[in-house]
Design a protein around this motif. Sequence first.
Motif, short mmCIF file in Angstrom:
data_model
loop_
_atom_site.label_atom_id
_atom_site.label_comp_id
_atom_site.label_asym_id
_atom_site.label_seq_id
_atom_site.Cartn_x
_atom_site.Cartn_y
_atom_site.Cartn_z
N PHE A 356 -2.66 7.18 5.61
CA PHE A 356 -3.67 7.09 4.56
C PHE A 356 -3.38 5.88 3.68
O PHE A 356 -2.22 5.54 3.43
CB PHE A 356 -3.67 8.35 3.68
CG PHE A 356 -4.02 9.61 4.43
CD1 PHE A 356 -5.33 10.03 4.54
CD2 PHE A 356 -3.03 10.37 5.04
CE1 PHE A 356 -5.65 11.17 5.24
CE2 PHE A 356 -3.34 11.52 5.74
CZ PHE A 356 -4.66 11.92 5.84
N GLU A 357 -4.43 5.24 3.22
CA GLU A 357 -4.34 4.13 2.28
C GLU A 357 -5.37 4.32 1.19
O GLU A 357 -6.44 4.91 1.41
CB GLU A 357 -4.59 2.79 2.98
CG GLU A 357 -3.41 2.26 3.78
CD GLU A 357 -3.66 0.85 4.29
OE1 GLU A 357 -4.81 0.37 4.16
OE2 GLU A 357 -2.73 0.24 4.82
N GLY A 358 -5.05 3.82 0.01
CA GLY A 358 -6.00 3.84 -1.10
C GLY A 358 -5.91 5.04 -2.01
O GLY A 358 -6.56 5.07 -3.05
N ASN A 359 -5.12 6.05 -1.64
CA ASN A 359 -5.02 7.26 -2.46
C ASN A 359 -3.94 7.09 -3.51
O ASN A 359 -2.82 7.56 -3.38
CB ASN A 359 -4.74 8.48 -1.59
CG ASN A 359 -3.54 8.31 -0.68
OD1 ASN A 359 -3.41 7.29 0.00
ND2 ASN A 359 -2.67 9.30 -0.63
N THR A 360 -4.28 6.38 -4.57
CA THR A 360 -3.32 6.12 -5.64
C THR A 360 -3.14 7.33 -6.54
O THR A 360 -2.09 7.50 -7.15
CB THR A 360 -3.77 4.92 -6.48
OG1 THR A 360 -5.08 5.17 -6.99
CG2 THR A 360 -3.81 3.65 -5.63
N SER A 361 -4.16 8.18 -6.65
CA SER A 361 -4.09 9.35 -7.53
C SER A 361 -3.92 10.66 -6.77
O SER A 361 -3.32 11.60 -7.29
CB SER A 361 -5.35 9.44 -8.40
OG SER A 361 -5.51 8.28 -9.19
#
Length: 823
Positions: A356-361
């Motif tokens: 997964f990428e982009g899931n900072t929160s």
Amino acid sequence: MRLITKTVTALVLSALFSKAGAIEPFVVEDIQVEGLQRVELGSFFTELPIRVGETLDDARAPGIIRAIHQTGNFDFVKLEKEGNTLKIIVVERPVITDIILKGNKVLKTEQLLEGMEGAGISKGEVLNSFVLEKIEQEIANQYYSNGHYHISVEKKLAELSRNRVQLHITIKEGGSAKIKEFNIVGNDIFPDEKLLSQFELTTGGLFTFITDDNKYNSLTLEKDLETLTSYYKDRGYLEFKITSTEISLANNEEDIYITMVVDEGEVYTVSGIDVIGDFNFDVETIKSMIPLSEGDTYSAAAMTFAEEQIKQFLGIYGYAFAQVRTIPEVSKDTPEAKLIVLVEPGERHYVDRINFEGNTSTDENVLRREIRLQEGGSLSSTLVERSKIRLQRLPYIEEVKVDTVKKEGTADRADVMFTVKERSAAQISGGLGYNDFYGMSINGELSHSNFMGTGNSVGLALNTNKAIKSVRLNYTDNYFTQDGVGLSSNIVYSETDYGKLNLIAQSLDTLGFGSTVYIPTGEYSTFNIGFNASQNQLTSPITNSQRVIDFFDLLGYDATVDSEVEFDIFSVNFGYSINSLNRAIFPSKGTRHRYGLDVGTAVGDLEFYKATYDYDYYFPISNDGWIFSIRGGLAFGDGYGDTEDLPYFQNFYGGGSSSLRGFETNTIGPRDIQRVRTTQSVPSPIPGGGSTTVILPSEYDSLYIGRYSVGGNARFLNSFELIFPTPFIEDTSNVRTSFFVDVGNVWDTKFDAERFEGLNIEPNSILSFVPDYSDYKDYRASYGISLQWYSAMGPLQFSLSRPLKSEPYDDTETFTFSIGRTF
């Protein structure tokens, strides 16, 4: 220009040196380099075609100079001999530290820089003075392809320290050329008008000032030519081709004429279909996915559809990289073609890693539990797509992209990468707000649909406006168990003045709490069961309203004497939903069906039921944002047991931005009818007693029809929407515009207008007659345009609407908007 002069001079001097500077042959014992600033010495020696211990003479010197120049790093190269040491003197070319563009409005800076990079000019690269001269032509070509011919380009170099330069480019764009005329030559089957109607480019129309569809663009023209080819090949013209395309610019450099010469050919029929390839599936199974058969007219669109169907079928079984293509074998004697469908499944692939990428929160486990693939399992395209949709349906995920990458060093392994773009899940707000119906409001809200990245939602809301004062606390755990069972609980206190909501003049204070369990029954379906319990206090002025009188009487009160009644409600609710929408917010395809049943039980003071059915359909029309949607619902309620009718404050209502636009909120449906007893003064039978007031029989009653809506026990709402790309906005993931038609009504199925026959209507009533509020043929309709925006401060909706069908007593409105309310 100075940089070019320096470079030419350097090359001339180097050439003269190679011819006139005679070098006695010698064995190189050492090599020294002067002038290096940016280029590493080790890198320089790697490209140098001479080494210590080798002999240098006049024959080798020019080759060494050329080799150094060919690296592209130097403007000047000179060779000198000091004893047995070879001394190389260089002048490095400067490095471009930045490219600054000014004046470009039609083309984005990124687009221009990409084109310049293709010409060898980009940030961080060595400045090549010869390529520098090509910049003007490269930029001009990009503008020409977009119909802008009045273009000028000015270049300047700003020299910086350490042999660096800034490249400043100023562009004067001028006006754009418009398409004046299309000409199609060679079309005998279809007229120009029919073919040109397929084009995105036009000579202008009603909405050209918005779409700019008459501005020439080479990429759009190329797309239109492909559309033209597809139009013919989809109708059997297998050998159709565009033999030439001529684009002419008028002398005024403002009008463009486009001429296309076509060769239509003949209509071909299918003489047979063969499926070949190295696969283990039944040939007839694959043939069944092809919508053409022997004798049918050939269609390229049908075969493209078949190819995609076959690839999806193979993808189910892990053949994620299958290739399918159709090879027509054209007969030389007749207009027939045999279709050879070549199926190449390739290796069956398995999932190696899911990333997964982009899931900072959001915690990765929250995303991973939505994935239907398993590491080590078969790479099924169906499960990949299903996983993507489940992620997109999370309210805190705005967009999902999936990439399947073959793993290096393996023949049957692949990694699946899900790249997510998160949407703001937190809303912390407070202050003043305004709504055209609710008026000024003071609110404070703390809510989060992805609390601490867990995927759970929590909220605390405090609201007050002209009609409602409430505080609500809720918490939802979407994965209360590992099997996906969810649990939602809430507690609420509210004070509602129905009179200010265009409803009957009552106020209701409620303290309640409830809980609901959500049980997944399938990939797209959920069953829920729960309860709600509340303590209620209804306050009503002394009234003649028959509805209020009947309700008070049900609970043992007299509405003509008592102004307050207290009662408890304990209801159980059941629900079932089927949801295949591709997104939680602004879906573009899929369906959703929701069935609900709320039953007030004998545990409380009221017994009733309310059944609802809501539906949503989204049909994408094109790939550029055109969508057709149908949304609406049915609702019905009634009393049972000791409760004869549905309690009127449980009624359904209609009108407003969330139901029937063009009508004021909650004004559709039955109005409050009050039966007023008539009195008369008569002489007292007691001598000297004066006069007394007596109530006349019921046939002398009069009716007052008020402005307040009391709702009904049945409702139908339906909205047809044509969603289109929002003009002037590129990223439409949070914005949606649409044309709409709303239809619906609210009825009282037990209403009997005959019981009011013969009674006079008070002159101050809003109506001079009693409508039949049970007539199912009675409905309302409106049309208009809507803009929805999911902004950082919350959802906003604006609508311009007009009624298509209304009644004289309806309250209508043209413009509506809401801030901070859900869609």
